[in-house]
Design a protein around this motif. Structure first.
Motif, PDB file in Angstrom:
ATOM      1  N   UNK A  18      65.370 -29.584  31.985  1.00 41.31           N
ATOM      2  CA  UNK A  18      64.560 -30.755  31.684  1.00 41.31           C
ATOM      3  C   UNK A  18      65.363 -31.825  30.954  1.00 41.31           C
ATOM      4  N   UNK A  19      66.349 -31.403  30.177  1.00 45.45           N
ATOM      5  CA  UNK A  19      67.192 -32.352  29.449  1.00 45.45           C
ATOM      6  C   UNK A  19      68.345 -32.868  30.291  1.00 45.45           C
ATOM      7  N   UNK A  20      68.472 -32.388  31.519  1.00 48.62           N
ATOM      8  CA  UNK A  20      69.533 -32.860  32.401  1.00 48.62           C
ATOM      9  C   UNK A  20      70.855 -32.148  32.247  1.00 48.62           C
ATOM     10  N   UNK A  21      70.791 -30.856  31.870  1.00 52.88           N
ATOM     11  CA  UNK A  21      72.017 -30.084  31.688  1.00 52.88           C
ATOM     12  C   UNK A  21      71.918 -28.760  32.439  1.00 52.88           C
ATOM     13  N   UNK A  22      73.068 -28.230  32.789  1.00 49.97           N
ATOM     14  CA  UNK A  22      73.164 -26.872  33.311  1.00 49.97           C
ATOM     15  C   UNK A  22      74.197 -26.127  32.470  1.00 49.97           C
TER      16      UNK A  22
END
Length: 534
Positions: A59-63
């Motif tokens: 959701x925060x744009x990270x993997x």
């Protein structure tokens, strides 16, 4: 493996491999695109991708992953919105730090990457999403201005004990220097062939495979097409038209999912052909249905067909381009690559628009409504009086003759017809072919000969048109990019342009020879026998 200089971003080329042997041969020499190539080394890698139970990282744009490579374990955080170009270049933010093979950040050494992870997860427990195992063969590519690492990865995607999928991926990661270092590498790889730009990361591929595996069993098709529409001479014109429309709608829907996935260009081709035939059917069966219903469906089909055509036309051009470059020496393949890269970029943009249309509420409403129309007897049918011609037996002949007359009218201008006129003839020839095909089941067997002869003309005119479009796009590319292209690229594109012009002129001559059969006595006598047998 640590980078030689702090890199806030990961910059790499990424390609899906279609022909492993061809790719291995293209990158196996002492140099790759003018860069010195070092010795190959093999690594065994295992990546564990993870997130919190409520997906805070995504959701925060990270993997996030931990990678085991021998005795060392590395934590990696990457942004999930890479900046991608049409030649396979990916750029995204990346942070790395030491870790352990236990999925508990409390056991990991302190690092900026761990601090960022703690901030994103707020201390929530982590859970494994999936694992990616790789056998990686890599080598350094270097010059005075920088260094990159080229790798060929044999990738397997796992969820627990289940294998989700596998494949081969080629990556070239920048380790030192500017991204310009990768440009000639990208051009050389695309020219050599055997691979295609991979727009997804391995993590995205694994997530898609996991989602696909979790989907419910495939639903039965909403419409099933038989071997033919099932028209008889005694069908009313409206019901014959409905059978044809339902038949080609079923064919369109059968290939819709393949078109959406984009893994087989022939699926998209089949959907485009089906929409073309449905639009043609409304013309052939004109007058059988109420005018308002006809106009609405034709307009909706045209909207779908335009989105399909924008992709399919570039597929055809790129197929021709691939054949053209096969015989070129390596330096000329590299020189002409910017033109074909431009076409690929346009194709991907057109495909994104197509997928958005297919996923839209408008399209779903159109399909549902069209299915209802094609499966409901008498729906949208125009009222006719008892003595008005209304069956296939009474109306097919005049419609076939009218289509043929529109084609034969071109005989007066064929000796000096220009490209635009021949393209218009191609369209009329297609309409004649479709008219014969739609009524074929109600016609004598000789109708197949007529269809074959018209198809031959249509194919020649189609290849002439494709060559003309390729020449026009090449000319436009030269005019637009003249100031930025290298002399070698300018020359190579100009040579390609002239080759397409020669091919266009050759096909024009061939089409004129095929034309004589269409207006000749054999065709007309066969047509007369077909009409007499209705």
């Amino acid at each position: 493996m640590t980078k030689e200089a702090a890199q806030p971003s990961e910059v790499e080329l990424k390609y899906a491999i279609d022909d492993l042997a061809k790719v291995q041969e293209s990158v196996g020499g002492d140099q790759v695109a003018g860069l010195r190539a070092g010795d190959w080394r093999e690594l065994q890698l295992e990546d564990i991708y993870f997130d919190t139970r409520d997906g805070r990282l995504q959701m925060a744009g990270w993997t996030a992953r931990i990678r085991a490579n021998g005795e060392s374990v590395l934590l990696t955080l990457k942004s999930t919105s890479p900046n991608e170009s049409n030649n396979g270049l990916h750029t995204r933010f990346e942070m790395e730090g030491p870790a352990t093979n236990i999925l508990n950040p409390g056991t990991w050494p302190e690092s900026d990457a761990k601090t960022k992870l703690d901030e994103l997860t707020a201390g929530e427990p982590l859970r494994e999403r999936f694992r990616i195992k790789q056998v990686r063969c890599e080598r350094d590519l270097s010059s005075r201005t920088g260094r990159a690492v080229l790798s060929i990865d044999e990738v397997t995607y796992h969820k627990g004990n289940r294998v989700l999928g596998n494949g081969h991926v080629l990556e070239v990661e920048l380790r030192r220097g500017k991204p310009d270092l990768l440009e000639p590498v990208a051009a050389a790889l695309m020219s050599a062939g055997g691979l295609r730009p991979e727009l997804r990361s391995k993590e995205s591929t694994a997530a898609a495979l996991l989602e696909k595996g979790a989907k419910p069993p495939k639903k039965k098709p909403r419409l099933v097409a038989g071997k033919a529409p099932g028209i008889t001479q005694h069908d009313s014109l409206a019901e014959a038209g409905r059978k044809v429309l339902r038949f080609h709608l079923a064919k369109m829907l059968a290939k819709e999912e393949g078109t959406r996935l984009g893994q087989d260009i022939e699926a998209l081709h089949a959907v485009r052909v089906a929409t073309r035939r449905m639009r043609a059917a409304w013309r052939v069966f004109d007058g059988a249905f109420r005018r308002g219903r006809e106009r609405r469906y034709v307009a909706e089909l045209r909207r779908v067909a335009r989105a399909l055509g924008a992709v399919r036309d570039l597929d055809v051009l790129l197929e021709g381009a691939a054949l053209y470059v096969e015989s070129l020496p390596q330096d000329e393949k590299v020189a002409i690559a910017p033109l074909f890269d431009d076409w690929r970029a346009k194709r991907e943009a057109a495909r994104a628009g197509l997928v958005a249309l297919l996923d839209s509420p408008w399209y779903q409403k159109f399909v549902d409504d069209y299915i209802s129309f094609t499966t409901t007897e008498e729906a949208g049918t125009r009222s006719v009086c008892a003595v008005e011609p209304q069956t296939v037996r009474d109306t097919a002949g005049s419609r076939i003759v009218a289509a043929y007359e529109r084609v034969r009218a071109y005989d007066r201008v064929m000796p000096w017809a220009d490209i635009e006129t021949l393209h218009a003839l191609r369209i009329e020839g297609k309409r004649l072919r479709y008219t014969l095909e739609f009524f074929k089941e109600a016609l004598p067997p000789q109708a197949a000969d007529l269809i074959g002869w018209v198809t031959e003309l249509q194919d020649e005119l189609g290849m002439m048109h494709d060559a003309d479009v390729a020449a026009d796009l090449s000319r436009a590319f030269l005019l637009e990019r003249a100031a930025r292209l290298s002399p070698a690229s300018t020359h190579s594109v100009a040579v390609f342009l002239r080759s397409r012009q020669r091919e266009r002129d050759r096909r024009r001559g061939t089409a004129r020879r095929v034309w004589r059969r269409i207006v000749g006595p054999t065709f007309r006598r066969t047509l007369g026998r077909v009409l007499g047998g209705i």
